[in-house]
Every structure is written in structure tokens, then in C-alpha cells.
Design a protein around this motif. Sequence first.
Motif, PDB file in Angstrom:
ATOM      1  N   VAL A   1      39.656  -4.531 -11.906  1.00 15.28           N
ATOM      2  CA  VAL A   1      40.174  -5.873 -12.209  1.00 15.28           C
ATOM      3  C   VAL A   1      38.987  -6.762 -12.552  1.00 15.28           C
ATOM      4  O   VAL A   1      37.966  -6.755 -11.852  1.00 15.28           O
ATOM      5  N   SER A   2      39.121  -7.533 -13.626  1.00 11.13           N
ATOM      6  CA  SER A   2      38.032  -8.414 -14.040  1.00 11.13           C
ATOM      7  C   SER A   2      37.958  -9.647 -13.141  1.00 11.13           C
ATOM      8  O   SER A   2      38.947 -10.047 -12.514  1.00 11.13           O
ATOM      9  N   GLY A   3      36.784 -10.248 -13.123  1.00 11.43           N
ATOM     10  CA  GLY A   3      36.617 -11.475 -12.365  1.00 11.43           C
ATOM     11  C   GLY A   3      37.495 -12.589 -12.899  1.00 11.43           C
ATOM     12  O   GLY A   3      38.019 -13.407 -12.131  1.00 11.43           O
ATOM     13  N   GLU A   4      37.691 -12.614 -14.237  1.00 13.11           N
ATOM     14  CA  GLU A   4      38.540 -13.648 -14.833  1.00 13.11           C
ATOM     15  C   GLU A   4      39.976 -13.537 -14.333  1.00 13.11           C
ATOM     16  O   GLU A   4      40.625 -14.547 -14.017  1.00 13.11           O
ATOM     17  N   ALA A   5      40.483 -12.297 -14.244  1.00 15.56           N
ATOM     18  CA  ALA A   5      41.850 -12.093 -13.772  1.00 15.56           C
ATOM     19  C   ALA A   5      41.983 -12.480 -12.303  1.00 15.56           C
ATOM     20  O   ALA A   5      42.982 -13.075 -11.892  1.00 15.56           O
ATOM     21  N   ALA A   6      40.963 -12.161 -11.510  1.00  9.91           N
ATOM     22  CA  ALA A   6      41.007 -12.512 -10.093  1.00  9.91           C
ATOM     23  C   ALA A   6      40.976 -14.020  -9.897  1.00  9.91           C
ATOM     24  O   ALA A   6      41.717 -14.574  -9.077  1.00  9.91           O
TER      25      ALA A   6
ATOM     26  N   ALA B   1      42.014 -16.263 -12.012  1.00 11.69           N
ATOM     27  CA  ALA B   1      43.287 -16.821 -12.465  1.00 11.69           C
ATOM     28  C   ALA B   1      44.393 -16.639 -11.423  1.00 11.69           C
ATOM     29  O   ALA B   1      45.353 -17.416 -11.379  1.00 11.69           O
ATOM     30  N   ALA B   2      44.261 -15.610 -10.574  1.00 10.36           N
ATOM     31  CA  ALA B   2      45.288 -15.322  -9.565  1.00 10.36           C
ATOM     32  C   ALA B   2      45.072 -16.082  -8.257  1.00 10.36           C
ATOM     33  O   ALA B   2      45.907 -16.005  -7.354  1.00 10.36           O
TER      34      ALA B   2
ATOM     35  N   PRO C   1      34.971 -13.623  -6.210  1.00 12.47           N
ATOM     36  CA  PRO C   1      35.161 -13.212  -7.607  1.00 12.47           C
ATOM     37  C   PRO C   1      34.413 -14.113  -8.579  1.00 12.47           C
ATOM     38  O   PRO C   1      34.442 -15.344  -8.460  1.00 12.47           O
ATOM     39  N   THR C   2      33.750 -13.494  -9.540  1.00 13.66           N
ATOM     40  CA  THR C   2      32.932 -14.199 -10.512  1.00 13.66           C
ATOM     41  C   THR C   2      33.278 -13.725 -11.911  1.00 13.66           C
ATOM     42  O   THR C   2      33.462 -12.515 -12.137  1.00 13.66           O
ATOM     43  N   ALA C   3      33.380 -14.649 -12.864  1.00 13.27           N
ATOM     44  CA  ALA C   3      33.667 -14.291 -14.254  1.00 13.27           C
ATOM     45  C   ALA C   3      32.581 -13.364 -14.782  1.00 13.27           C
ATOM     46  O   ALA C   3      31.392 -13.541 -14.506  1.00 13.27           O
TER      47      ALA C   3
ATOM     48  N   LYS D   1      50.163 -16.351   0.681  1.00 13.57           N
ATOM     49  CA  LYS D   1      49.094 -16.555  -0.307  1.00 13.57           C
ATOM     50  C   LYS D   1      48.460 -15.225  -0.713  1.00 13.57           C
ATOM     51  O   LYS D   1      48.197 -14.979  -1.894  1.00 13.57           O
ATOM     52  N   ALA D   2      48.190 -14.378   0.285  1.00  6.98           N
ATOM     53  CA  ALA D   2      47.575 -13.084  -0.013  1.00  6.98           C
ATOM     54  C   ALA D   2      48.515 -12.202  -0.829  1.00  6.98           C
ATOM     55  O   ALA D   2      48.081 -11.499  -1.754  1.00  6.98           O
ATOM     56  N   GLN D   3      49.805 -12.219  -0.515  1.00  7.45           N
ATOM     57  CA  GLN D   3      50.768 -11.413  -1.248  1.00  7.45           C
ATOM     58  C   GLN D   3      50.881 -11.879  -2.697  1.00  7.45           C
ATOM     59  O   GLN D   3      50.940 -11.064  -3.626  1.00  7.45           O
ATOM     60  N   ALA D   4      50.889 -13.205  -2.898  1.00  5.25           N
ATOM     61  CA  ALA D   4      50.960 -13.743  -4.265  1.00  5.25           C
ATOM     62  C   ALA D   4      49.729 -13.341  -5.065  1.00  5.25           C
ATOM     63  O   ALA D   4      49.831 -12.981  -6.245  1.00  5.25           O
ATOM     64  N   PHE D   5      48.554 -13.378  -4.446  1.00  2.00           N
ATOM     65  CA  PHE D   5      47.331 -12.959  -5.136  1.00  2.00           C
ATOM     66  C   PHE D   5      47.409 -11.471  -5.490  1.00  2.00           C
ATOM     67  O   PHE D   5      47.082 -11.076  -6.626  1.00  2.00           O
ATOM     68  N   ALA D   6      47.831 -10.650  -4.523  1.00  2.00           N
ATOM     69  CA  ALA D   6      47.918  -9.207  -4.763  1.00  2.00           C
ATOM     70  C   ALA D   6      48.907  -8.895  -5.877  1.00  2.00           C
ATOM     71  O   ALA D   6      48.631  -8.043  -6.743  1.00  2.00           O
ATOM     72  N   ASP D   7      50.042  -9.561  -5.894  1.00  2.00           N
ATOM     73  CA  ASP D   7      51.028  -9.331  -6.953  1.00  2.00           C
ATOM     74  C   ASP D   7      50.462  -9.681  -8.324  1.00  2.00           C
ATOM     75  O   ASP D   7      50.722  -8.997  -9.323  1.00  2.00           O
TER      76      ASP D   7
END
Length: 356
Positions: A103-108, A110-111, A138-140, A171-177
Amino acid sequence: MSSLQISLAVVGGLVLAGVVAHSAWSSRRNLPKQATPEAPPAEQPVAPVQDSEGGTAERQEPSFDVDSGLASLASLTTMTPDRKPGLDVLIDAVAPVVIDGMVSGEAALAAMPSTRRAGSKPFGVEGLSVITGEWEFPTAGHRYSAFQCGVQLANRTGALNQIEYSEFVMKAQAFADAIGGEPEFPEMLDEVARARELDQFASGHDAQLSFTLRAVNTAWSPGYVQQSAGRLGFVAGSIPGRMVLPASQQGHAPILGLAFDTQAAMAEDPEQTALRELTLSLDVPQVLRSEKPFARMCEAALSLAANMDGVIIDDNGNLIRPEAMEVIHADLEQLYDTLDSRDLSAGSVLGRRLFS
């Protein structure tokens, strides 16, 4: 006019002059102490510069190229990013997030949730960097092979409760999804029990100390207080009426705080404002033991009291004597030892997080 009338007029004039003089003297005496003007540093004579042929060359002043300077600053900033405190199972409830692939830092980023708190407790996310193999925020431009979410078990607002834990799960579940991952949450009752135990320990080993300095005779102006404290290394804080003694290591909390009336500091003519008290404070768990903060607090209090004609008192208005300071110092050494034994040393990352 008779000689008697003339004599009475003279006496009346002398009395009036005496009253005016006494009034002026009293007004001057009651003015708050003012800062004394600092003498400018003496200019050092500049020696002539010899050129390669033995002649006298014209002195060249150092210059700063804006473009190259900014480029160097940008390079330095890139090389030394601000590292955020990482999650730690000692004071955090941590939920691993398993992902398939990278997973990219940008995607992380954004989540990430809009707020980084679950109730009153800090919430955090870390990724396992493919490049360094270390957990980081997480870093871009970076890629991650796994993630973990965490919530702090306790801080100065109290222990993590079931409602806050449930918010953490959401919050953690929303990030994981959002990143296509699967979180593994620890048992809620176990983590809440750990939170209570940690909060009990923190509550019994928290220490925030303060000394009050009170003027004995003449009051102080804000400028006088600032000048006196500045000679001991204090600098202006971010709030009017606040000064701090900076830590010797960059990024650490100030060693001591000094505070006086904010309204006086913001007055239209602060130098005519009278201060009769100021407060020295020490947040023990936030400052490294190696800084010897309490010893420096005592030294600062004694020095200010001597130089500013003041006395040191406690919250009840009782005088604090050097003997009492020694007793407090001995108790603090025991507190430091206890915090060290729990890996929550004063001034450490975990210690600052827990006692915040």
C-alpha cells in the motif's frame, strides 16, 4: 501686610512645598521596579586583511545567497524529518492490520480519519516500511507491507474506557477497509483493565511543582521580571506573561516555566503595571532527569528572590526554606527511580505521552 501675615504665608508655602515633595517622593517610591537599559556590546576593532602579496586587502563582508541558502535549508529539512512518537504496547492498545500486497503512503494518508483521537485519547496509525523495515507514520512516496492502529491507554484525563475503545475500533476498522486490510483487535475488557492499572500508576506518580515569588517591598514591572529571568536563561514563551527555560536537547519540553499576570503583560503601558507575584513551575514527568530540573528550579527561585527583593512561598503563603527544598529533592529522586523501573522515565517519549 503685617509681618505676622508674611510669616504665615512663608510657613504655608513651605508646608505646601513639603507636601508636594513628599507626594512626588511617595509616587516615585511606589512605582514598580523598571528594567535597566542594557549597555550595547563594545565594537571590536577589525584588523586589516593581508593579501597574498603582503598588501592590505579590502575587507569582504560575509554574504548569504538566498537561493542556495533556501536550497540547503530544504535539503536539511528533507534529510531530517520530524519523527513522530511511535506506538508502544506498554501504553497503547495496538491492533495489527494485515494487507495483501503493498500500500502506498498516499493511499494510507487518504484513508486516515479526520481526527486523531478516540474520545480524549490519542489515536495513531503506523506502517511497516518496505525500504527500512521499520514502523513509521505513513509518508507520501513510501510503500508499506503492513499497518497497525493504536490508541493510548491512559493520560492525564484518565484511563481508556469502553466507549473510547469502541470509537478506536470504528476508526481502525474504517482505515483498514479503505486500504483493503483486515484488523485484529485485542480483547476490549483486557485493554480497559490494563488502562485502569496504568492510570492508577500514573496518578500516583505524577508531580507538577511550583514556587511562588512575592515582592517584599517594591512591586515589579513586567520588563523588570523579564530582564531578571532572562539573565538566568529564560526566554519569552508563546503566551504573554509566560517565559520558559529551554531544554538542552532540541525537541524536548522546557525545563522550567515562569508565569506572571497575562493582563499586565498585555497592558497599554506594561512598565507602569505593578506585579507582586510570579510563579516558577516544573512538570516533572516531562523533563529529563539528566537536566537536574528541580535543582535548577531551586537555584532560579533563590537567585530571583535575592536579586528582586522577594520571598519564596508555597500555595498556602508559607515561606519555603532551603531545608524544605532538600526534602522535596529526596522524594523526587525516589519518584525518578520508580518511573525508570517501569520504562516510563521522566522526559522519555513514553513518559511525556503518558503524562500529557
